[in-house]
Design an enzyme around this catalytic site. Structure first.
Site, PDB file in Angstrom:
ATOM      1  N   HIS A 108       0.850  -1.188   0.000  1.00 36.81           N
ATOM      2  CA  HIS A 108       0.000   0.000   0.000  1.00 36.81           C
ATOM      3  C   HIS A 108       0.885   1.237   0.000  1.00 36.81           C
ATOM      4  O   HIS A 108       2.119   1.145   0.054  1.00 36.81           O
ATOM      5  CB  HIS A 108      -0.962  -0.012   1.191  1.00 36.81           C
ATOM      6  CG  HIS A 108      -0.301   0.050   2.536  1.00 36.81           C
ATOM      7  ND1 HIS A 108       0.467  -0.974   3.040  1.00 36.81           N
ATOM      8  CD2 HIS A 108      -0.310   1.030   3.491  1.00 36.81           C
ATOM      9  CE1 HIS A 108       0.910  -0.632   4.247  1.00 36.81           C
ATOM     10  NE2 HIS A 108       0.463   0.571   4.536  1.00 36.81           N
ATOM     11  N   ASP A 145       5.884   4.358   5.252  1.00 35.82           N
ATOM     12  CA  ASP A 145       6.801   3.376   5.836  1.00 35.82           C
ATOM     13  C   ASP A 145       6.906   2.112   4.990  1.00 35.82           C
ATOM     14  O   ASP A 145       7.671   1.205   5.323  1.00 35.82           O
ATOM     15  CB  ASP A 145       6.385   3.027   7.274  1.00 35.82           C
ATOM     16  CG  ASP A 145       4.964   2.493   7.396  1.00 35.82           C
ATOM     17  OD1 ASP A 145       4.075   3.013   6.695  1.00 35.82           O
ATOM     18  OD2 ASP A 145       4.742   1.557   8.179  1.00 35.82           O
TER      19      ASP A 145
END
Length: 317
Positions: free
Chosen positions: A62, A66
């Protein structure tokens, strides 16, 4: 197949854990497939046994930082580390737009082909050895889990027995190794399966992050040899997990149990569980093992081999 964990923290890096990335090594074809690429991933690779020049595919779950902030830098470095023939990148909508914008504003131009594939649930890639598929997970933005399934292959071919039967070496051996029937020049028919050991079951690796517990994760992980699943929160913080659409240790264990996987490896831990706090990572491991005993916790640079299983071993379970 071998996993190298390059980042096991959630959200932000810590002194001992970088943000998300896992490398899947395929030694039989001298390739590395990368799953997620958080900031600093290429530095982690330099501290590991992974070779940047062997990266051929990158799978992004996604668009949160991070999981993608290290991608553009890594791609730029790949061109300087051996000029790969091509890198295929798989990920959610807007990933291609993101990379194009990064390239435009930084004036970065790749010296090799980069192809971005926008994923949808189902099969993403297939060749003679592997099938890669994905399912939508449940998170705050579109997110996908990935499954890499190695195809079954015939067991070890018994050359001595073939020689004793008077079978001439050459093209016939290839057919026999694949378990096919062959007709010899003297008219005898030989079943290749009789000359091969037990079928080697293809290994299955599944990667699920970021997500709360969902049925799609169970479907994707069905009968996997190794399930790598996020465990951002302790069961004590389940309410926070529901609010942020992340998993607890017990949710990860429930997915593993429902999917009947061989082993669960938890990752993507919140820094709030650092040693000395009221709840630490040892507590998360105990919570998960109470539901699914064959659970381990990943740490940065952990290397995990995925062993082969034989058809006979499967049947005897």
């Amino acid at each position: 197949m071998q996993l190298t964990f390059l980042g096991t923290s959630s959200g932000i890096p810590t002194r001992s854990r970088n943000v998300s990335s896992i490398a899947l090594r395929l030694p039989q074809r001298a390739e590395v497939w990368l799953f997620d690429c958080g900031e600093g991933t290429q530095h982690q690779i330099l501290r590991s046994d992974i070779r940047i020049s062997q990266i051929t595919r990158i799978f992004v779950t996604h668009m949160h930082g991070d999981h993608i902030y290290g991608l553009m830098g890594l791609l730029a470095s790949c061109g300087l580390a051996g000029n790969p023939s091509r890198i295929d990148i798989y990920g959610p909508p807007k990933l291609d737009d993101y990379l194009r914008a990064c390239g435009r504003y930084s004036q970065t131009h790749f010296s090799y082909p980069v192809k971005v594939h926008t994923v949808t649930p189902g099969i993403l890639y297939e060749d003679d050895e592997f099938v890669v598929s994905c399912e939508a997970l449940t998170h705050r933005v579109p997110a996908f889990g990935y499954r890499v399934a190695e195809k079954d292959r015939a067991g070890r071919f018994n050359v001595d027995r073939a020689t004793a039967l008077g079978i001439p070496s050459g093209p016939l051996y290839g057919k026999l190794k694949r378990g096919e029937w062959v007709t010899l020049p003297d008219g005898r028919q030989i079943n290749g399966a009789d000359l091969c050991g037990p079928t080697e079951i293809g290994r299955k690796f599944v990667y699920c992050t970021d997500t709360i517990y969902c049925d799609n994760a169970v479907t994707l992980a069905q009968d996997a040899d190794v399930l790598v699943h996020e465990a951002t929160f302790s069961h004590h913080d389940a309410e926070m997990a529901y609010q942020r659409l992340h998993s607890t240790s017990t949710m990860a264990a429930q997915v593993a149990l429902s999917a009947q996987v061989q082993q669960l490896v938890m990752t993507h831990f919140s820094p709030r569980y650092a040693p000395g706090n009221a709840v630490d990572l040892g507590d998360l491991l105990a919570e998960a093992r109470a539901i699914f005993p064959n659970t381990v916790m990943a740490h940065d640079f952990m290397v995990h081999d995925i062993p082969r299983r034989l058809r006979e071993a499967i049947a005897s379970r």
